[in-house]
Design a protein around this motif. Sequence first.
Motif, PDB file in Angstrom:
ATOM      1  N   ALA A   1       8.326  12.557  -3.219  1.00  0.00           N
ATOM      2  CA  ALA A   1       8.799  13.045  -1.928  1.00  0.00           C
ATOM      3  C   ALA A   1       7.882  12.534  -0.818  1.00  0.00           C
ATOM      4  CB  ALA A   1       8.817  14.573  -1.913  1.00  0.00           C
ATOM      5  N   VAL A   2       8.486  11.962   0.227  1.00  0.00           N
ATOM      6  CA  VAL A   2       7.708  11.437   1.348  1.00  0.00           C
ATOM      7  C   VAL A   2       8.356  11.887   2.655  1.00  0.00           C
ATOM      8  CG1 VAL A   2       6.898   9.349   2.534  1.00  0.00           C
ATOM      9  CG2 VAL A   2       7.040   9.387   0.032  1.00  0.00           C
ATOM     10  N   THR A   3       7.539  12.414   3.551  1.00  0.00           N
ATOM     11  CA  THR A   3       7.999  12.670   4.920  1.00  0.00           C
ATOM     12  C   THR A   3       7.100  11.868   5.854  1.00  0.00           C
ATOM     13  OG1 THR A   3       6.619  14.643   5.180  1.00  0.00           O
ATOM     14  CG2 THR A   3       8.891  14.992   4.468  1.00  0.00           C
ATOM     15  N   VAL A   4       7.711  11.325   6.894  1.00  0.00           N
ATOM     16  CA  VAL A   4       6.990  10.537   7.885  1.00  0.00           C
ATOM     17  C   VAL A   4       7.360  11.086   9.251  1.00  0.00           C
ATOM     18  CG1 VAL A   4       6.725   8.249   8.906  1.00  0.00           C
ATOM     19  CG2 VAL A   4       7.008   8.478   6.439  1.00  0.00           C
ATOM     20  N   LYS A   5       6.366  11.294  10.105  1.00  0.00           N
ATOM     21  CA  LYS A   5       6.602  11.789  11.453  1.00  0.00           C
ATOM     22  C   LYS A   5       6.672  10.598  12.409  1.00  0.00           C
ATOM     23  CE  LYS A   5       4.713  15.157  14.687  1.00  0.00           C
ATOM     24  NZ  LYS A   5       3.624  16.102  14.895  1.00  0.00           N
ATOM     25  N   SER A   6       7.876  10.328  12.929  1.00  0.00           N
ATOM     26  CA  SER A   6       8.058   9.166  13.804  1.00  0.00           C
ATOM     27  C   SER A   6       9.403   9.253  14.521  1.00  0.00           C
ATOM     28  CB  SER A   6       8.012   7.880  12.974  1.00  0.00           C
ATOM     29  OG  SER A   6       8.282   6.757  13.780  1.00  0.00           O
ATOM     30  N   ASP A   7       9.452   8.615  15.683  1.00  0.00           N
ATOM     31  CA  ASP A   7      10.730   8.479  16.394  1.00  0.00           C
ATOM     32  C   ASP A   7      11.414   7.168  16.049  1.00  0.00           C
ATOM     33  OD1 ASP A   7      10.555  10.930  17.731  1.00  0.00           O
ATOM     34  OD2 ASP A   7       9.269  10.065  19.269  1.00  0.00           O
ATOM     35  N   LEU A   8      10.740   6.322  15.287  1.00  0.00           N
ATOM     36  CA  LEU A   8      11.273   5.017  14.900  1.00  0.00           C
ATOM     37  C   LEU A   8      11.739   5.091  13.448  1.00  0.00           C
ATOM     38  CD1 LEU A   8       8.437   2.899  16.530  1.00  0.00           C
ATOM     39  CD2 LEU A   8      10.672   3.473  17.511  1.00  0.00           C
ATOM     40  N   VAL A   9      12.960   5.552  13.265  1.00  0.00           N
ATOM     41  CA  VAL A   9      13.480   5.829  11.926  1.00  0.00           C
ATOM     42  C   VAL A   9      13.563   4.563  11.082  1.00  0.00           C
ATOM     43  CG1 VAL A   9      15.440   6.738  10.616  1.00  0.00           C
ATOM     44  CG2 VAL A   9      14.724   7.869  12.729  1.00  0.00           C
TER      45      VAL A   9
ATOM     46  N   ALA B   1      12.131   1.630  11.374  1.00  0.00           N
ATOM     47  CA  ALA B   1      10.802   1.078  11.101  1.00  0.00           C
ATOM     48  C   ALA B   1      10.069   1.916  10.060  1.00  0.00           C
ATOM     49  CB  ALA B   1       9.986   0.995  12.385  1.00  0.00           C
ATOM     50  N   SER B   2      10.235   3.227  10.114  1.00  0.00           N
ATOM     51  CA  SER B   2       9.593   4.105   9.138  1.00  0.00           C
ATOM     52  C   SER B   2      10.160   3.900   7.739  1.00  0.00           C
ATOM     53  CB  SER B   2       9.760   5.570   9.555  1.00  0.00           C
ATOM     54  OG  SER B   2       9.098   5.806  10.775  1.00  0.00           O
ATOM     55  N   ILE B   3      11.462   3.679   7.653  1.00  0.00           N
ATOM     56  CA  ILE B   3      12.096   3.410   6.358  1.00  0.00           C
ATOM     57  C   ILE B   3      11.533   2.118   5.771  1.00  0.00           C
ATOM     58  CG2 ILE B   3      14.274   2.781   5.234  1.00  0.00           C
ATOM     59  CD1 ILE B   3      15.649   4.722   7.271  1.00  0.00           C
ATOM     60  N   LEU B   4      11.474   1.076   6.577  1.00  0.00           N
ATOM     61  CA  LEU B   4      10.989  -0.218   6.107  1.00  0.00           C
ATOM     62  C   LEU B   4       9.507  -0.159   5.718  1.00  0.00           C
ATOM     63  CD1 LEU B   4      12.838  -2.460   8.691  1.00  0.00           C
ATOM     64  CD2 LEU B   4      13.372  -2.214   6.253  1.00  0.00           C
ATOM     65  N   THR B   5       8.704   0.518   6.521  1.00  0.00           N
ATOM     66  CA  THR B   5       7.272   0.646   6.225  1.00  0.00           C
ATOM     67  C   THR B   5       7.049   1.428   4.942  1.00  0.00           C
ATOM     68  OG1 THR B   5       6.715   0.523   8.575  1.00  0.00           O
ATOM     69  CG2 THR B   5       5.068   1.514   7.119  1.00  0.00           C
ATOM     70  N   THR B   6       7.800   2.515   4.770  1.00  0.00           N
ATOM     71  CA  THR B   6       7.656   3.331   3.569  1.00  0.00           C
ATOM     72  C   THR B   6       8.095   2.568   2.330  1.00  0.00           C
ATOM     73  OG1 THR B   6       7.997   5.342   4.882  1.00  0.00           O
ATOM     74  CG2 THR B   6       8.285   5.536   2.495  1.00  0.00           C
ATOM     75  N   ALA B   7       9.166   1.800   2.441  1.00  0.00           N
ATOM     76  CA  ALA B   7       9.630   0.991   1.311  1.00  0.00           C
ATOM     77  C   ALA B   7       8.551  -0.009   0.897  1.00  0.00           C
ATOM     78  CB  ALA B   7      10.926   0.268   1.659  1.00  0.00           C
ATOM     79  N   LYS B   8       7.955  -0.649   1.874  1.00  0.00           N
ATOM     80  CA  LYS B   8       6.905  -1.634   1.583  1.00  0.00           C
ATOM     81  C   LYS B   8       5.674  -0.955   0.982  1.00  0.00           C
ATOM     82  CE  LYS B   8       4.293  -5.382   3.688  1.00  0.00           C
ATOM     83  NZ  LYS B   8       4.070  -6.170   4.912  1.00  0.00           N
ATOM     84  N   LYS B   9       5.247   0.140   1.587  1.00  0.00           N
ATOM     85  CA  LYS B   9       4.049   0.860   1.137  1.00  0.00           C
ATOM     86  C   LYS B   9       4.196   1.348  -0.303  1.00  0.00           C
ATOM     87  CE  LYS B   9       1.164   4.828   2.333  1.00  0.00           C
ATOM     88  NZ  LYS B   9       0.985   5.946   3.260  1.00  0.00           N
ATOM     89  N   ASN B  10       5.409   1.752  -0.673  1.00  0.00           N
ATOM     90  CA  ASN B  10       5.659   2.288  -2.013  1.00  0.00           C
ATOM     91  C   ASN B  10       6.198   1.239  -2.981  1.00  0.00           C
ATOM     92  OD1 ASN B  10       5.262   5.425  -2.038  1.00  0.00           O
ATOM     93  ND2 ASN B  10       6.084   4.890  -0.034  1.00  0.00           N
ATOM     94  N   LYS B  11       6.185  -0.031  -2.553  1.00  0.00           N
ATOM     95  CA  LYS B  11       6.625  -1.155  -3.391  1.00  0.00           C
ATOM     96  C   LYS B  11       8.047  -0.965  -3.935  1.00  0.00           C
ATOM     97  CE  LYS B  11       1.941  -2.491  -4.775  1.00  0.00           C
ATOM     98  NZ  LYS B  11       1.164  -1.681  -3.911  1.00  0.00           N
ATOM     99  N   CYS B  12       8.926  -0.496  -3.048  1.00  0.00           N
ATOM    100  CA  CYS B  12      10.332  -0.306  -3.427  1.00  0.00           C
ATOM    101  C   CYS B  12      11.044  -1.655  -3.404  1.00  0.00           C
ATOM    102  CB  CYS B  12      11.012   0.671  -2.468  1.00  0.00           C
ATOM    103  SG  CYS B  12      10.307   2.331  -2.530  1.00  0.00           S
ATOM    104  N   ASP B  13      11.994  -1.824  -4.313  1.00  0.00           N
ATOM    105  CA  ASP B  13      12.746  -3.071  -4.340  1.00  0.00           C
ATOM    106  C   ASP B  13      14.228  -2.872  -4.017  1.00  0.00           C
ATOM    107  OD1 ASP B  13      13.159  -1.784  -6.749  1.00  0.00           O
ATOM    108  OD2 ASP B  13      12.336  -3.387  -7.977  1.00  0.00           O
TER     109      ASP B  13
END
Length: 147
Positions: free
Chosen positions: A89-97, A99-111
């Motif tokens: 489970a991940v929550t991110v606080k941001s107004d840039l939805v 960008a947050s999705i893309l950053t989280t995918a990269k950070k968690n090595k999602c494919d």
Amino acid sequence: MYKRILVATDGSTLSKKAVKDAITLAASLEAGLVALNVVPRYPVSYFEGGATVSPQEVGRIEKDWADRGQAVVDAVCKTAEAAGVKAKAVTVKSDLVAASILTTAKKNKCDLIVMASHGRKGISRILLGSETQQVLTHSGIPVLVLR
């Protein structure tokens, strides 16, 4: 094929469909799942005539939103684990939805990114924008869009 799938959810009926399909896909592929909820920041206006809200009230509202976002992703993880899928489970606080999705995918090595789209067209798409379109445009990994 896919080892780690990110599913973006806001808890809406439409995103619950994407969550269900993401869990099913992850289970069939024996992939892990990252459930993401992007929590917005409270909009503060400093213009004359704008409503003033105390910093304590802003903090309370943002905490409430964060708690709700965490509850959404915790529920996804509970459902995923019941289906035999390892989930985070991940929550991110941001107004840039997007960008947050893309950053989280990269950070968690999602494919793979799984998300829902309302499928708006025409003027409503122009006025409301599309987080899904932004993710599709800027993602370096596959994106599965569900309606």
